[in-house]
Design a protein around this motif. Structure first.
Motif, PDB file in Angstrom:
ATOM      1  N   PHE A  37      -7.627  -0.653  -2.431  1.00 13.21           N
ATOM      2  CA  PHE A  37      -8.503   0.173  -1.703  1.00 13.21           C
ATOM      3  C   PHE A  37      -8.082   1.541  -1.698  1.00 13.21           C
TER       4      PHE A  37
ATOM      5  N   GLU B 131      -3.327 -13.605  -1.227  1.00 13.10           N
ATOM      6  CA  GLU B 131      -2.906 -13.180   0.070  1.00 13.10           C
ATOM      7  C   GLU B 131      -2.491 -14.220   1.066  1.00 13.10           C
TER       8      GLU B 131
ATOM      9  N   TYR C 247       0.919  -0.998   0.092  1.00 17.71           N
ATOM     10  CA  TYR C 247       0.085   0.004   0.208  1.00 17.71           C
ATOM     11  C   TYR C 247       0.573   1.349   0.026  1.00 17.71           C
TER      12      TYR C 247
ATOM     13  N   ASN D 259     -12.090  -6.445  -4.347  1.00 22.25           N
ATOM     14  CA  ASN D 259     -11.565  -7.373  -3.200  1.00 22.25           C
ATOM     15  C   ASN D 259     -12.391  -8.194  -2.545  1.00 22.25           C
ATOM     16  N   GLU D 260     -12.217  -9.536  -2.688  1.00 21.49           N
ATOM     17  CA  GLU D 260     -12.949 -10.249  -1.887  1.00 21.49           C
ATOM     18  C   GLU D 260     -14.476 -10.393  -1.787  1.00 21.49           C
TER      19      GLU D 260
ATOM     20  N   TRP E 201      -8.176 -10.529  13.104  1.00 17.36           N
ATOM     21  CA  TRP E 201      -9.521 -10.719  12.943  1.00 17.36           C
ATOM     22  C   TRP E 201     -10.411 -12.037  13.500  1.00 17.36           C
TER      23      TRP E 201
ATOM     24  N   ASP F 213      -7.515 -16.119  -0.741  1.00 19.49           N
ATOM     25  CA  ASP F 213      -6.719 -15.380   0.464  1.00 19.49           C
ATOM     26  C   ASP F 213      -6.652 -16.551   1.621  1.00 19.49           C
TER      27      ASP F 213
ATOM     28  N   VAL G  60      -2.740 -12.872  12.668  1.00 16.42           N
ATOM     29  CA  VAL G  60      -3.752 -11.796  12.194  1.00 16.42           C
ATOM     30  C   VAL G  60      -4.497 -11.346  13.199  1.00 16.42           C
TER      31      VAL G  60
ATOM     32  N   TYR H 132      -5.689 -17.876   5.102  1.00 16.00           N
ATOM     33  CA  TYR H 132      -5.093 -17.346   6.404  1.00 16.00           C
ATOM     34  C   TYR H 132      -5.537 -18.584   7.126  1.00 16.00           C
TER      35      TYR H 132
ATOM     36  N   MET I  14     -12.247 -15.648  -1.186  1.00 16.08           N
ATOM     37  CA  MET I  14     -12.117 -15.913   0.422  1.00 16.08           C
ATOM     38  C   MET I  14     -12.183 -17.276   0.678  1.00 16.08           C
TER      39      MET I  14
ATOM     40  N   PHE J  59       0.455 -11.526   2.562  1.00 16.33           N
ATOM     41  CA  PHE J  59      -0.191 -10.056   2.865  1.00 16.33           C
ATOM     42  C   PHE J  59       0.173  -9.701   4.177  1.00 16.33           C
TER      43      PHE J  59
ATOM     44  N   GLU K 120      -6.231  -2.635  10.893  1.00 17.21           N
ATOM     45  CA  GLU K 120      -5.363  -3.956  10.843  1.00 17.21           C
ATOM     46  C   GLU K 120      -3.857  -3.744  11.632  1.00 17.21           C
TER      47      GLU K 120
ATOM     48  N   ARG L 147     -15.446  -1.403   5.135  1.00 13.35           N
ATOM     49  CA  ARG L 147     -15.276  -1.726   3.589  1.00 13.35           C
ATOM     50  C   ARG L 147     -16.567  -2.504   3.144  1.00 13.35           C
TER      51      ARG L 147
ATOM     52  N   ASN M  76      -9.594 -12.026  -5.841  1.00 15.78           N
ATOM     53  CA  ASN M  76      -9.094 -12.784  -4.797  1.00 15.78           C
ATOM     54  C   ASN M  76     -10.388 -13.428  -3.969  1.00 15.78           C
TER      55      ASN M  76
ATOM     56  N   HIS N  44      -2.358  -6.751  12.730  1.00 16.03           N
ATOM     57  CA  HIS N  44      -2.049  -7.757  11.745  1.00 16.03           C
ATOM     58  C   HIS N  44      -0.571  -7.983  11.200  1.00 16.03           C
TER      59      HIS N  44
HETATM   60  C1  GAL Z   1      -8.288 -10.019   3.582  1.00 15.45           C
HETATM   61  C2  GAL Z   1      -8.369  -8.811   3.055  1.00 15.45           C
HETATM   62  C3  GAL Z   1      -7.370  -7.985   3.123  1.00 15.45           C
HETATM   63  C4  GAL Z   1      -7.058  -7.884   4.810  1.00 15.45           C
HETATM   64  C5  GAL Z   1      -6.856  -9.302   5.236  1.00 15.45           C
HETATM   65  C6  GAL Z   1      -6.338  -9.431   6.649  1.00 15.45           C
HETATM   66  O1  GAL Z   1      -9.617 -10.928   3.931  1.00 15.45           O
HETATM   67  O2  GAL Z   1      -8.530  -9.042   1.531  1.00 15.45           O
HETATM   68  O3  GAL Z   1      -7.714  -6.511   2.700  1.00 15.45           O
HETATM   69  O4  GAL Z   1      -7.994  -7.427   5.365  1.00 15.45           O
HETATM   70  O5  GAL Z   1      -7.971  -9.868   4.925  1.00 15.45           O
HETATM   71  O6  GAL Z   1      -6.172 -10.590   7.002  1.00 15.45           O
END
Ligand code: GAL
Length: 662
Positions: free
Chosen positions: A43, A325, A14, A147-148, A333, A270, A331, A272, A249, A363, A373, A109, A247, A376
């Motif tokens: 973004f 990602e 970014y 995005n997602e 979240w 993406d 992370v 995680y 999810m 990511f 974030e 978002r 991308n 993160h």
């Molecule tokens: C993804 C998203 C990213 C960021 C990431 C954090 O779901 O595309 O922008 O938020 O999660 O883990």
């Protein structure tokens, strides 16, 4: 012939978050880590157009030049997941509306409604500007649309725009209210309509809305995502030859990813693993054992699913796909956000490459010290120094370089059908609280992966059935004539799970009773289904496992044999030649047993893998993974003199790669 492509690493950057003086250092560090691709822009709308029509591209021009000068390839995102405040203020009804009828707010978002046509026009406008400006840039490697899609529960919107356009969609589909009434069964509870503009969205009803109404709204909503994405891809293709991507999810099933994939050149997702473990895995034993590495099968499942989504556009057998990602550290979240165990960050990349990914992109590049974030982790610490993922990437890129690694995906012998409409159908009428299409597919997937098999996850099309040795239909709700004919023609062993073929596309019980058209393959009628609470699991004969929450009672013809019964004497598994119908939701032990028996009968070469070990073949390479906390000897799986990476004493979270013959 399968196409081979080089495998490489990237990151998500970014530039607008950092002072311009830092960009050159960042680009240099990216190259030092061996990264080749960098995704930017997805973004950045408020910086690209701070007020209507005031385009500010100079900063992005400079950022791209800095990155390109360092030799990096650009993946450029369209910024439509974050419409800026001035735009929302201009058209407040572009905001999505949740199932309780509340409008969603600005301040994070994905706050737009897919059905809002004026917002779509705005997206077309900004994407046109960006595509015109950068479409022929020599450093441009690919596009990412939005995005997602679907993340944060954003596919279904109960807005006025959605309602009006859903009415038009229904009018087109059914042509007359009478036809709709018949298809939905609206004579029930006096739900009949005499005009399409009487029809509301299926939220805020007193009790359960008509499932056919819900399913059509899910289909309609999915089509809006497809149309939204297609609009962007069409604009991009007018100005650019670079491939389009999106991308996806993990575990988001609210729209048909195959249909979106039909407009993409590359499917990406993406990944995680630790965040998903906490959010998506119910099994407490798996959660505890793999806390720092994630569910050993969930990532792999998505790799195989999104490879199929990348294949749709060109009607290819195996698609182009990336991890856009990749989790680099804790992370922010999930309810809890543990640290990856040593080795996990590297293992994830190798698992993706083993499944045919061309690119694994971390990511994100640098952890921000501000906003949502800030907790993160990233490849760099908030102060700009390298963090663990930077070092992991440096090591992987050097090994990739030495290996000259390329993906050469070939069609797998095993096809496991995953279908989005089925997922919506069972969410709409689960009948048993925990019945889900994803869970049904995952149980068979885990069982087959434990046997060391390569698996293709496929849509329910006739073409996807060709050339297989084993086809698994975990719970496909409705069977088309085309699919049923393909299954009849196929020489493969066929494993059919409960609820398969039980409905018509209109969400009515099949007139021939379940499994509907599949009765041409196996002479069996299901006359009763029951769902059972978690405390009422039933053992099957010989302690082979448990009936876990779902059981069907059937009437079988003379040519059908009963292969297994539960303790109450009710058949759990019927067989007619190469066709198997499992009437229950089997627990994992029982799934493993059934999958093993049928795989052997199908002539597949199988392995007895250690509980923590997984393998996957890609071209001439076999990848062996140890997801567990203890070292494992895998010398039975790798030939010492053919090892190209790692050792046969696999350390915890270790990876070995060996070369196989043809
Ligand atoms: C993804 C998203 C990213 C960021 C990431 C954090 O779901 O595309 O922008 O938020 O999660 O883990």
């Amino acid at each position: 012939m399968p196409i081979s492509r080089r495998q490489t690493l990237g990151t998500c950057y970014y530039p607008e978050h950092w002072p311009e003086e830092r960009w050159t250092t960042d680009a240099k560090l990216m190259c030092e880590a061996g990264l080749t691709h960098v995704r930017i822009g997805e973004f950045a709308w408020s910086r690209l157009e701070p007020t209507r029509g005031e385009y500010q591209f100079a900063w992005l021009d400079r950022a791209i030049e800095v990155l390109a000068d360092a030799g990096l390839k650009i993946v450029l995102g369209t910024p439509t997941a974050t419409p800026p405040k001035w735009l929302v203020d201009e058209m407040p009804d572009m905001l999505a509306v949740d199932t309780d009828g509340r409008q969603r707010g600005f301040g994070s978002r994905r706050h737009y409604c897919f059905s809002h046509l004026a917002y779509r026009a705005e997206c077309k406008r900004i994407v046109t500007q960006i595509a015109e400006r950068y479409g022929r840039h020599p450093a441009l490697a690919a596009w990412q649309s939005d995005n997602e899609y679907g993340c944060h529960d954003t596919v279904l919107s109960y807005s006025t725009a959605a309602r009006d356009s859903f009415r038009d969609w229904l009018a087109q589909k059914y042509q007359s209210p009478d036809a709709l009434n018949r298809a939905w069964g609206n004579v029930f509870w006096s739900m009949e309509y005499t005009a399409f503009d009487q029809i509301e969205l299926p939220n805020l009803t007193v009790t359960e809305p008509n499932p056919a109404h819900v399913l059509d709204f899910r289909r309609y909503s999915s089509e809006q995502v497809v149309a939204f994405n297609k609009l962007q891809c069409d604009v991009i293709r007018c100005y650019s030859d670079a491939p389009t991507s999106h991308n996806f999810m993990g575990s988001v099933i609210d729209f048909n990813h195959y249909d979106v994939g039909a407009d993409l050149d590359i499917a990406t997702w993406d990944s995680y693993p630790i965040g998903f473990l906490d959010r998506d895995t119910d099994d407490e034993e798996i959660k505890a054992r793999y806390l720092g590495v994630g569910d050993p099968d969930l990532q792999a499942f998505h790799h195989d699913l999104y490879r199929a989504c990348g294949a749709v556009r060109n009607g290819e057998d195996q698609g182009r796909w990336w991890v856009m990602e990749q989790q680099p550290g804790p992370v922010n979240w999930a309810p809890y956000n543990p640290s990856p165990s040593p080795g996990a960050v590297k293992l994830w990349a190798w698992e993706a490459f083993a499944h045919g990914a061309e690119l694994v992109s971390y990511f994100r590049w640098r952890q921000p010290s501000f906003a949502q974030e800030q907790m993160h982790e990233a490849m760099l610490l908030p102060n700009g120094e390298p963090n663990e993922a930077f070092h992991a990437a440096t090591e992987i890129s050097s090994i990739l370089h030495d290996l000259g690694a390329e993906t050469t995906n070939a069609r797998a012998d095993v096809a496991l059908v995953f279908d989005y409409e089925t997922a919506w159908a069972w969410q709409t009428q689960p009948q048993g609280a925990d019945f889900s299409a994803l869970d049904a597919a995952l149980r068979w997937y885990r069982a087959l992966r434990k046997l060391g098999l390569n698996i293709d996850i496929v849509p329910p099309t006739a073409a996807a059935m060709e050339g297989r040795k084993l086809i698994v239909l975990p719970s496909l709700f409705s069977i088309s004539d085309e699919l049923s004919a393909a299954l009849e023609r196929s020489q493969a062993s066929i494993l059919i799970g409960p609820r398969t073929g039980s409905k018509t596309p209109d969400f009515q019980i099949h007139p021939d009773l379940p499994p509907g058209p599949l009765q041409r393959l196996i002479d069996l009628k299901i006359t009763r289904v029951e769902s059972r609470p978690p405390f009422a699991k039933l053992a099957v004969e010989d302690d082979l496992g448990l009936v876990d929450g779902w059981r069907e009672f059937g009437r079988a013809g003379g040519a059908v044999s009963c292969r297994l019964k539960d303790v109450e004497g009710v058949p759990s598994w019927y067989q007619a030649g190469r066709v198997h119908y499992v009437t229950v939701r089997p627990d994992q032990q029982l799934s493993n047993h059934i999958a093993r028996e049928i795989s052997v009968e199908a002539g597949l070469i199988i392995y007895d893998l250690h509980r923590d070990v997984r393998i996957r073949r890609n071209g001439r390479l076999r990848y062996v993974f140890n997801y567990g906390p203890e070292a494992v000897d895998v010398s039975d799986l790798v030939c010492a003199d053919k090892l190209v990476h790692g050792t046969s004493q696999l350390s915890p979270r270790g990876v070995a790669i060996c070369e196989l013959g043809d």
